[in-house]
Design a protein around this motif. Structure first.
Motif, PDB file in Angstrom:
ATOM      1  N   GLU A  79       2.020   1.356 -86.897  1.00  0.00           N
ATOM      2  CA  GLU A  79       2.858   2.248 -87.706  1.00  0.00           C
ATOM      3  C   GLU A  79       2.042   2.962 -88.785  1.00  0.00           C
ATOM      4  O   GLU A  79       2.369   4.081 -89.194  1.00  0.00           O
ATOM      5  CB  GLU A  79       4.046   1.494 -88.319  1.00  0.00           C
ATOM      6  N   ILE A  80       0.963   2.312 -89.227  1.00  0.00           N
ATOM      7  CA  ILE A  80       0.085   2.939 -90.228  1.00  0.00           C
ATOM      8  C   ILE A  80      -0.669   4.101 -89.583  1.00  0.00           C
ATOM      9  O   ILE A  80      -0.789   5.187 -90.163  1.00  0.00           O
ATOM     10  CB  ILE A  80      -0.903   1.899 -90.820  1.00  0.00           C
ATOM     11  N   LYS A  81      -1.178   3.879 -88.391  1.00  0.00           N
ATOM     12  CA  LYS A  81      -1.886   4.949 -87.674  1.00  0.00           C
ATOM     13  C   LYS A  81      -0.931   6.113 -87.394  1.00  0.00           C
ATOM     14  O   LYS A  81      -1.282   7.287 -87.589  1.00  0.00           O
ATOM     15  CB  LYS A  81      -2.476   4.405 -86.366  1.00  0.00           C
ATOM     16  N   TYR A  82       0.269   5.785 -86.942  1.00  0.00           N
ATOM     17  CA  TYR A  82       1.250   6.829 -86.613  1.00  0.00           C
ATOM     18  C   TYR A  82       1.568   7.676 -87.852  1.00  0.00           C
ATOM     19  O   TYR A  82       1.485   8.914 -87.815  1.00  0.00           O
ATOM     20  CB  TYR A  82       2.531   6.173 -86.088  1.00  0.00           C
ATOM     21  N   ASN A  83       1.940   7.035 -88.957  1.00  0.00           N
ATOM     22  CA  ASN A  83       2.325   7.780 -90.165  1.00  0.00           C
ATOM     23  C   ASN A  83       1.145   8.506 -90.807  1.00  0.00           C
ATOM     24  O   ASN A  83       1.328   9.548 -91.454  1.00  0.00           O
ATOM     25  CB  ASN A  83       2.998   6.840 -91.170  1.00  0.00           C
ATOM     26  N   SER A  84      -0.069   7.973 -90.626  1.00  0.00           N
ATOM     27  CA  SER A  84      -1.257   8.669 -91.139  1.00  0.00           C
ATOM     28  C   SER A  84      -1.445   9.998 -90.407  1.00  0.00           C
ATOM     29  O   SER A  84      -1.783  11.021 -91.021  1.00  0.00           O
ATOM     30  CB  SER A  84      -2.503   7.793 -90.967  1.00  0.00           C
ATOM     31  N   MET A  85      -1.201   9.976 -89.097  1.00  0.00           N
ATOM     32  CA  MET A  85      -1.352  11.216 -88.312  1.00  0.00           C
ATOM     33  C   MET A  85      -0.256  12.219 -88.645  1.00  0.00           C
ATOM     34  O   MET A  85      -0.505  13.433 -88.729  1.00  0.00           O
ATOM     35  CB  MET A  85      -1.372  10.882 -86.815  1.00  0.00           C
ATOM     36  N   VAL A  86       0.971  11.730 -88.865  1.00  0.00           N
ATOM     37  CA  VAL A  86       2.066  12.615 -89.278  1.00  0.00           C
ATOM     38  C   VAL A  86       1.705  13.291 -90.603  1.00  0.00           C
ATOM     39  O   VAL A  86       1.911  14.498 -90.785  1.00  0.00           O
ATOM     40  CB  VAL A  86       3.391  11.812 -89.423  1.00  0.00           C
ATOM     41  N   LEU A  87       1.128  12.519 -91.500  1.00  0.00           N
ATOM     42  CA  LEU A  87       0.748  13.038 -92.816  1.00  0.00           C
ATOM     43  C   LEU A  87      -0.382  14.067 -92.706  1.00  0.00           C
ATOM     44  O   LEU A  87      -0.363  15.105 -93.382  1.00  0.00           O
ATOM     45  CB  LEU A  87       0.356  11.869 -93.727  1.00  0.00           C
ATOM     46  N   ILE A  88      -1.356  13.810 -91.834  1.00  0.00           N
ATOM     47  CA  ILE A  88      -2.463  14.756 -91.626  1.00  0.00           C
ATOM     48  C   ILE A  88      -1.920  16.110 -91.174  1.00  0.00           C
ATOM     49  O   ILE A  88      -2.327  17.174 -91.670  1.00  0.00           O
ATOM     50  CB  ILE A  88      -3.456  14.193 -90.577  1.00  0.00           C
ATOM     51  N   CYS A  89      -0.954  16.075 -90.242  1.00  0.00           N
ATOM     52  CA  CYS A  89      -0.363  17.323 -89.738  1.00  0.00           C
ATOM     53  C   CYS A  89       0.319  18.101 -90.863  1.00  0.00           C
ATOM     54  O   CYS A  89       0.316  19.341 -90.872  1.00  0.00           O
ATOM     55  CB  CYS A  89       0.638  17.029 -88.626  1.00  0.00           C
ATOM     56  N   ALA A  90       0.924  17.389 -91.810  1.00  0.00           N
ATOM     57  CA  ALA A  90       1.604  18.057 -92.929  1.00  0.00           C
ATOM     58  C   ALA A  90       0.590  18.599 -93.937  1.00  0.00           C
ATOM     59  O   ALA A  90       0.776  19.675 -94.506  1.00  0.00           O
ATOM     60  CB  ALA A  90       2.559  17.077 -93.614  1.00  0.00           C
ATOM     61  N   LEU A  91      -0.511  17.868 -94.137  1.00  0.00           N
ATOM     62  CA  LEU A  91      -1.493  18.257 -95.155  1.00  0.00           C
ATOM     63  C   LEU A  91      -2.252  19.528 -94.800  1.00  0.00           C
ATOM     64  O   LEU A  91      -2.704  20.262 -95.688  1.00  0.00           O
ATOM     65  CB  LEU A  91      -2.502  17.120 -95.388  1.00  0.00           C
ATOM     66  N   ILE A  92      -2.390  19.833 -93.516  1.00  0.00           N
ATOM     67  CA  ILE A  92      -3.176  21.017 -93.155  1.00  0.00           C
ATOM     68  C   ILE A  92      -2.434  22.323 -93.453  1.00  0.00           C
ATOM     69  O   ILE A  92      -2.968  23.406 -93.234  1.00  0.00           O
ATOM     70  CB  ILE A  92      -3.649  20.972 -91.674  1.00  0.00           C
ATOM     71  N   GLY A  93      -1.230  22.175 -94.008  1.00  0.00           N
ATOM     72  CA  GLY A  93      -0.531  23.361 -94.525  1.00  0.00           C
ATOM     73  C   GLY A  93      -1.101  23.810 -95.866  1.00  0.00           C
ATOM     74  O   GLY A  93      -0.752  24.869 -96.382  1.00  0.00           O
ATOM     75  N   SER A  94      -1.983  23.008 -96.444  1.00  0.00           N
ATOM     76  CA  SER A  94      -2.632  23.341 -97.727  1.00  0.00           C
ATOM     77  C   SER A  94      -4.082  23.709 -97.437  1.00  0.00           C
ATOM     78  O   SER A  94      -4.815  22.945 -96.780  1.00  0.00           O
ATOM     79  CB  SER A  94      -2.580  22.148 -98.671  1.00  0.00           C
ATOM     80  N   GLU A  95      -4.525  24.830 -97.945  1.00  0.00           N
ATOM     81  CA  GLU A  95      -5.875  25.306 -97.628  1.00  0.00           C
ATOM     82  C   GLU A  95      -6.973  24.336 -98.082  1.00  0.00           C
ATOM     83  O   GLU A  95      -7.841  23.964 -97.280  1.00  0.00           O
ATOM     84  CB  GLU A  95      -6.091  26.699 -98.258  1.00  0.00           C
ATOM     85  N   PRO A  96      -6.944  23.910 -99.353  1.00  0.00           N
ATOM     86  CA  PRO A  96      -8.018  22.984 -99.770  1.00  0.00           C
ATOM     87  C   PRO A  96      -7.992  21.662 -99.001  1.00  0.00           C
ATOM     88  O   PRO A  96      -9.043  21.111 -98.669  1.00  0.00           O
ATOM     89  CB  PRO A  96      -7.748  22.755-101.259  1.00  0.00           C
ATOM     90  N   LEU A  97      -6.796  21.149 -98.707  1.00  0.00           N
ATOM     91  CA  LEU A  97      -6.685  19.874 -97.982  1.00  0.00           C
ATOM     92  C   LEU A  97      -7.082  20.052 -96.522  1.00  0.00           C
ATOM     93  O   LEU A  97      -7.679  19.164 -95.908  1.00  0.00           O
ATOM     94  CB  LEU A  97      -5.266  19.306 -98.103  1.00  0.00           C
ATOM     95  N   GLN A  98      -6.766  21.234 -95.966  1.00  0.00           N
ATOM     96  CA  GLN A  98      -7.147  21.513 -94.575  1.00  0.00           C
ATOM     97  C   GLN A  98      -8.672  21.517 -94.431  1.00  0.00           C
ATOM     98  O   GLN A  98      -9.228  21.004 -93.460  1.00  0.00           O
ATOM     99  CB  GLN A  98      -6.574  22.866 -94.133  1.00  0.00           C
ATOM    100  N   LYS A  99      -9.339  22.119 -95.428  1.00  0.00           N
ATOM    101  CA  LYS A  99     -10.804  22.158 -95.404  1.00  0.00           C
ATOM    102  C   LYS A  99     -11.390  20.745 -95.406  1.00  0.00           C
ATOM    103  O   LYS A  99     -12.365  20.457 -94.706  1.00  0.00           O
ATOM    104  CB  LYS A  99     -11.320  22.938 -96.619  1.00  0.00           C
ATOM    105  N   GLU A 100     -10.776  19.873 -96.194  1.00  0.00           N
ATOM    106  CA  GLU A 100     -11.232  18.470 -96.236  1.00  0.00           C
ATOM    107  C   GLU A 100     -11.060  17.807 -94.873  1.00  0.00           C
ATOM    108  O   GLU A 100     -11.926  17.072 -94.409  1.00  0.00           O
ATOM    109  CB  GLU A 100     -10.460  17.688 -97.305  1.00  0.00           C
ATOM    110  N   VAL A 101      -9.894  18.082 -94.255  1.00  0.00           N
ATOM    111  CA  VAL A 101      -9.611  17.494 -92.933  1.00  0.00           C
ATOM    112  C   VAL A 101     -10.662  17.967 -91.929  1.00  0.00           C
ATOM    113  O   VAL A 101     -11.212  17.168 -91.148  1.00  0.00           O
ATOM    114  CB  VAL A 101      -8.182  17.873 -92.463  1.00  0.00           C
ATOM    115  N   GLN A 102     -10.952  19.249 -91.944  1.00  0.00           N
ATOM    116  CA  GLN A 102     -11.920  19.813 -90.985  1.00  0.00           C
ATOM    117  C   GLN A 102     -13.328  19.269 -91.224  1.00  0.00           C
ATOM    118  O   GLN A 102     -14.105  19.080 -90.287  1.00  0.00           O
ATOM    119  CB  GLN A 102     -11.931  21.347 -91.092  1.00  0.00           C
TER     120      GLN A 102
END
Length: 576
Positions: A519-542
């Motif tokens: 459930e931690i892995k699942y919710n972490s991925m859901v959160l990643i998908c939401a965070l890439i809506g922010s430019e600075p956070l998306q850059k960190e993800v990439q």
């Protein structure tokens, strides 16, 4: 044998004792009753004056073995012999010698006679030999003594004349000594059906202090066993104990009843019976009477009553019943009197009780309507960690699935600021954990932008991110769900705080760690998908090669995780 009974010196008494022991040593069943009576009277007189010294002399003389032959129903001296054995067995060092002298089988046989004095002294003798003596208990068990005593109690149970009550007291005491701290013997008594008999006894003889006390001690011995609770549940023990409790004035007597109530209240059926019998109201009354006292007994009683009240208010059935019966207002009235410099024990107990009452879903709206949240918020100023901890737990239980209440509390700046402060209470892990959980709950249950903004403005985001790294999976999960809601509803408002708290790095670590729960892995991925809506956070993800980590999770044994990994991978590929 002539014995001086008054004005005799200690020396004379010792001489008489020596003569008596010599004569008893050569006693036969054909000896005259008068001769025997005189010797036995001398022993009893000496025991009354110095029990230990006389007992030692009796042991050394070898007279104990003689007593075995004198314990016959036909002898007029039998009661006195049993009385002497009872007296010497008050000494620990005499119990095994009594067993070794073969006294148990004839004593057990005497339990079948009709003479009340013989029964009384025999019960005393067996009870004293069994006290704290493994050998004594084994011998009585082997001779079948307990079964006969239980039968006697059953047949005498309804008799209220003084002689019968005295005999009942001795027999109950004997069973208590026989089974004390011995699970096997306690189970044996339970299987004999002693519990319903003792409960009936308590109801009939509640005016007899000595007998009542014996019953309570016996209950205390037996109530620890699970098998006993099943039997207690089929009696009216709850009603009898509450009735008895209401009459008590002395601390010691109340304490004895508390010691029986505590283990019984762990059983859900009995717990409900105690609640229905009015025990919670009794406990509240004690709390109100003792709360301002500085006497040691009152303070102890306050603590015990408070703890027991909290224990009773556990379990949906009890809690629903008590809320419907108006307990909430009584608890709030009690709390209201202890807001300023109040008694911490009372605050803790009342808040604990309210927290437990708020667990059943049907109680939440009723308690919110009654003003419980407002009453609890008065304690935000408290500097006592136990009170803080229970305050937080109560609020968290109240807002569970209650969107309106969660939003109202989540917009309360004073509350949110206090929570953020307590999230840093490193010296009090419980308070820190509960503060984090309440912050998360306010977001999860309200799903309100206003609540999120209040938490962001109060500096709460960093604590929710830290909470995602907790060693407790439930706390990790609650944090991730709250953060996902923040990212979905107010990402722009929160992005700076999320970036500063290094959320992206933490999510990468959670997804890379094989020990992370599904459930931690699942919710972490859901959160990643939401965070890439922010430019600075998306850059960190990439920049952190999430695609590689996520693609590995497509083959995860948990199908939900594997499906979310595929979706996340697609989303990341599109954004890259």
């Amino acid at each position: 044998m002539t014995i001086k009974r008054s004005g005799s010196s200690n020396e004379q008494l010792r001489d008489n004792l020596s003569d008596a022991l010599k004569k008893l040593k050569i006693t036969t069943t054909d000896s005259t009753a008068d001769s025997l009576e005189g010797c036995l009277d001398c022993l009893l007189q000496a025991l009354a004056q110095n029990n230990m010294e006389t007992s030692e002399k009796i042991q050394k003389s070898g007279v104990l073995q003689v007593f075995a032959g004198l314990l016959t129903p036909q002898s007029s001296c039998t009661a006195k012999v049993a009385n002497i054995i009872a007296e010497v067995a008050r000494n620990e060092f005499m119990r095994n010698p009594c067993v070794d002298a073969g006294l148990i089988p004839p004593l057990v046989q005497l339990l079948n006679c009709k003479d009340q004095e013989v029964l009384l002294q025999t019960g005393r003798a067996l009870g004293n030999i069994c006290y704290d003596s493994h050998e004594g208990r084994n011998a009585v068990d082997h001779a079948g003594g307990a079964h006969i005593v239980v039968d006697h109690i059953r047949s005498l149970c309804s008799k209220t004349d003084p002689a019968s009550e005295k005999l009942l007291t001795v027999f109950c005491g004997m069973l208590m000594n026989y089974s004390n701290e011995n699970d096997t013997l306690q189970s044996q008594l339970i299987n004999m059906g002693v519990i319903p008999t003792l409960v009936k006894l308590l109801g009939i003889h509640c005016q007899n202090a000595a007998l009542t006390e014996m019953c309570l001690v016996a209950f205390g011995n037996l109530a620890e066993l699970e098998s006993s609770k099943e039997q207690f549940a089929y009696t009216n023990i709850a009603e009898e104990l509450v009735k008895l409790f209401k009459k008590q004035i002395e601390h010691d007597k109340k304490e004895m009843i508390f010691e029986v109530l505590a283990p019984l209240a762990e059983n859900d059926v009995i717990k409900l019976q105690l609640v229905e019998a009015g025990l919670v109201e009794c406990l509240l009354e004690i709390v109100q009477k003792t709360v301002d006292s500085d006497k040691e007994d009152d303070i102890a009683e306050l603590k015990t009553a408070s703890d027991l009240m909290v224990l009773l208010l556990l379990g949906d059935g009890n809690c629903i019943h008590m809320v419907d019966n108006g307990i909430v207002q009584k608890l709030m009235d009690l709390l209201d009197r202890h807001v300023e410099d109040g008694n911490v024990t009372v605050q803790h107990a009342a808040l604990s009780a309210l927290r437990n009452l708020a667990i059943p879903v049907v109680n939440k709206a009723k308690m919110l309507s009654a003003g419980v949240a407002e009453a609890v918020l008065k304690f935000l100023r408290s500097e006592m960690p136990p009170v803080q901890f229970k305050l937080l737990g109560t609020l968290r239980m109240l807002i569970d699935a209650q969107a309106e209440a969660a939003e109202q509390l989540g917009k309360n700046v004073k509350l949110v600021e206090r929570l953020v402060e307590w999230c840093e209470a490193k010296d009090h892990a419980g308070v820190m954990g509960e503060s984090n959980r309440l912050l998360s709950a306010l977001i999860r249950h309200s799903k309100s932008k206003d609540v999120i903004r209040t938490i962001v403005q109060s500096g709460g985001i960093k604590h929710l991110v830290t909470m995602a790294t907790s060693e407790h999976v439930i706390m990790q999960n609650e944090a991730l769900v709250a953060l996902a809601l923040i990212a979905a509803l107010e990402l722009v408002t929160a992005e700076k705080d999320l970036e500063n708290a290094q959320l992206v790095q933490i999510l990468h670590r959670l997804l890379s760690d094989d020990r992370s729960a599904p459930e931690i892995k699942y919710n972490s991925m859901v959160l990643i998908c939401a965070l890439i809506g922010s430019e600075p956070l998306q850059k960190e993800v990439q920049s952190m090669a999430f695609l590689e980590v996520v693609s590995k999770l497509r083959s995860h044994e948990n199908k939900t995780v594997a499906q979310q990994a595929s979706l996340t991978e697609q989303r990341l590929a599109v954004e890259s």
